[in-house]
Scaffold this motif. Sequence first.
Motif, PDB file in Angstrom:
ATOM      1  N   ASN A  35      33.543  31.531  36.638  1.00  0.00           N
ATOM      2  CA  ASN A  35      32.484  31.346  35.645  1.00  0.00           C
ATOM      3  C   ASN A  35      32.149  32.649  34.966  1.00  0.00           C
ATOM      4  O   ASN A  35      31.838  32.697  33.793  1.00  0.00           O
ATOM      5  CB  ASN A  35      31.213  30.786  36.297  1.00  0.00           C
ATOM      6  N   ASP A  36      32.207  33.707  35.729  1.00  0.00           N
ATOM      7  CA  ASP A  36      31.857  35.028  35.240  1.00  0.00           C
ATOM      8  C   ASP A  36      32.965  35.528  34.320  1.00  0.00           C
ATOM      9  O   ASP A  36      34.119  35.605  34.724  1.00  0.00           O
ATOM     10  CB  ASP A  36      31.684  35.967  36.443  1.00  0.00           C
ATOM     11  N   ARG A  37      32.633  35.871  33.094  1.00  0.00           N
ATOM     12  CA  ARG A  37      33.649  36.355  32.150  1.00  0.00           C
ATOM     13  C   ARG A  37      34.077  37.787  32.459  1.00  0.00           C
ATOM     14  O   ARG A  37      35.092  38.236  31.966  1.00  0.00           O
ATOM     15  CB  ARG A  37      33.134  36.257  30.710  1.00  0.00           C
ATOM     16  N   ASP A  38      33.321  38.503  33.268  1.00  0.00           N
ATOM     17  CA  ASP A  38      33.718  39.845  33.678  1.00  0.00           C
ATOM     18  C   ASP A  38      34.575  39.705  34.937  1.00  0.00           C
ATOM     19  O   ASP A  38      34.161  40.048  36.039  1.00  0.00           O
ATOM     20  CB  ASP A  38      32.494  40.721  33.943  1.00  0.00           C
ATOM     21  N   VAL A  39      35.779  39.179  34.753  1.00  0.00           N
ATOM     22  CA  VAL A  39      36.641  38.862  35.890  1.00  0.00           C
ATOM     23  C   VAL A  39      37.166  40.104  36.595  1.00  0.00           C
ATOM     24  O   VAL A  39      37.656  40.003  37.711  1.00  0.00           O
ATOM     25  CB  VAL A  39      37.823  37.951  35.465  1.00  0.00           C
ATOM     26  N   LYS A  40      37.040  41.266  35.971  1.00  0.00           N
ATOM     27  CA  LYS A  40      37.522  42.501  36.608  1.00  0.00           C
ATOM     28  C   LYS A  40      36.812  42.801  37.919  1.00  0.00           C
ATOM     29  O   LYS A  40      37.364  43.451  38.783  1.00  0.00           O
ATOM     30  CB  LYS A  40      37.372  43.679  35.645  1.00  0.00           C
ATOM     31  N   LYS A  41      35.588  42.315  38.058  1.00  0.00           N
ATOM     32  CA  LYS A  41      34.841  42.610  39.282  1.00  0.00           C
ATOM     33  C   LYS A  41      35.314  41.768  40.475  1.00  0.00           C
ATOM     34  O   LYS A  41      34.960  42.056  41.601  1.00  0.00           O
ATOM     35  CB  LYS A  41      33.344  42.436  39.055  1.00  0.00           C
ATOM     36  N   HIS A  42      36.114  40.756  40.220  1.00  0.00           N
ATOM     37  CA  HIS A  42      36.618  39.906  41.301  1.00  0.00           C
ATOM     38  C   HIS A  42      37.924  40.493  41.839  1.00  0.00           C
ATOM     39  O   HIS A  42      38.962  40.441  41.199  1.00  0.00           O
ATOM     40  CB  HIS A  42      36.835  38.470  40.812  1.00  0.00           C
ATOM     41  N   THR A  43      37.860  41.054  43.026  1.00  0.00           N
ATOM     42  CA  THR A  43      39.025  41.738  43.584  1.00  0.00           C
ATOM     43  C   THR A  43      40.163  40.778  43.927  1.00  0.00           C
ATOM     44  O   THR A  43      41.306  41.204  44.046  1.00  0.00           O
ATOM     45  CB  THR A  43      38.626  42.537  44.839  1.00  0.00           C
ATOM     46  N   VAL A  44      39.873  39.499  44.067  1.00  0.00           N
ATOM     47  CA  VAL A  44      40.926  38.532  44.344  1.00  0.00           C
ATOM     48  C   VAL A  44      41.921  38.476  43.177  1.00  0.00           C
ATOM     49  O   VAL A  44      43.097  38.181  43.387  1.00  0.00           O
ATOM     50  CB  VAL A  44      40.347  37.133  44.667  1.00  0.00           C
TER      51      VAL A  44
ATOM     52  N   THR B 210      34.277  28.794  45.161  1.00  0.00           N
ATOM     53  CA  THR B 210      35.142  29.291  46.232  1.00  0.00           C
ATOM     54  C   THR B 210      35.927  30.518  45.773  1.00  0.00           C
ATOM     55  O   THR B 210      36.025  31.508  46.498  1.00  0.00           O
ATOM     56  CB  THR B 210      36.092  28.181  46.713  1.00  0.00           C
ATOM     57  N   PHE B 211      36.483  30.469  44.576  1.00  0.00           N
ATOM     58  CA  PHE B 211      37.253  31.599  44.070  1.00  0.00           C
ATOM     59  C   PHE B 211      36.382  32.828  43.837  1.00  0.00           C
ATOM     60  O   PHE B 211      36.862  33.951  43.936  1.00  0.00           O
ATOM     61  CB  PHE B 211      37.998  31.214  42.783  1.00  0.00           C
ATOM     62  N   GLU B 212      35.130  32.618  43.537  1.00  0.00           N
ATOM     63  CA  GLU B 212      34.231  33.749  43.306  1.00  0.00           C
ATOM     64  C   GLU B 212      33.649  34.313  44.601  1.00  0.00           C
ATOM     65  O   GLU B 212      32.987  35.340  44.585  1.00  0.00           O
ATOM     66  CB  GLU B 212      33.104  33.334  42.353  1.00  0.00           C
ATOM     67  N   ASN B 213      33.918  33.664  45.724  1.00  0.00           N
ATOM     68  CA  ASN B 213      33.409  34.099  47.021  1.00  0.00           C
ATOM     69  C   ASN B 213      34.376  35.119  47.631  1.00  0.00           C
ATOM     70  O   ASN B 213      35.499  34.786  48.002  1.00  0.00           O
ATOM     71  CB  ASN B 213      33.249  32.893  47.944  1.00  0.00           C
ATOM     72  N   VAL B 214      33.926  36.344  47.750  1.00  0.00           N
ATOM     73  CA  VAL B 214      34.761  37.439  48.259  1.00  0.00           C
ATOM     74  C   VAL B 214      35.291  37.134  49.665  1.00  0.00           C
ATOM     75  O   VAL B 214      36.427  37.489  49.994  1.00  0.00           O
ATOM     76  CB  VAL B 214      33.967  38.768  48.257  1.00  0.00           C
TER      77      VAL B 214
END
Length: 143
Positions: free
Chosen positions: A40-49, A103-107
């Motif tokens: 959902n978050d457009r700043d996908v760079k912060k998602h290390t996955v 789920t994908f946004e959950n580190v």
Amino acid sequence: MNYSINPASISLDVIALAENNFNYTTKTTSFFDVISSFFNDRDVKKHTVLKKLAQLNQDLAPTTTDQETDFEEESPFVKMLLDIQSHYSRNHSEYNINNLITTFENVAMENDIISIFEQYLKEATLSKDQLFANIDILISRTL
């Protein structure tokens, strides 16, 4: 620098080549286009996955020469992501695309997601139904 194209130098071969390249872009989907729909978050760079998924995608990419490149097909990784996206976008009995995104946004789920994808793509030890069942388990642990 001023570049201009002499219309007389454009041949049918150049036009055909441009058409092939244009059709390539309309028939295939890029990794980033698909994976960005899992957040959902457009700043996908912060998602290390994402870094891990991109590395897995790269690891699975076939090594080809320029003459061997087949522009007509998505990579197996992108196809899998499209299947997952389609599965959870339909009227899934228990979970939907928003549950998948959570789920994908959950580190805490990163390594489990990578492990499931590796089992499905690298080791080929999971069927598509098992892939979805394993993702369902991750979703249930996230919600």
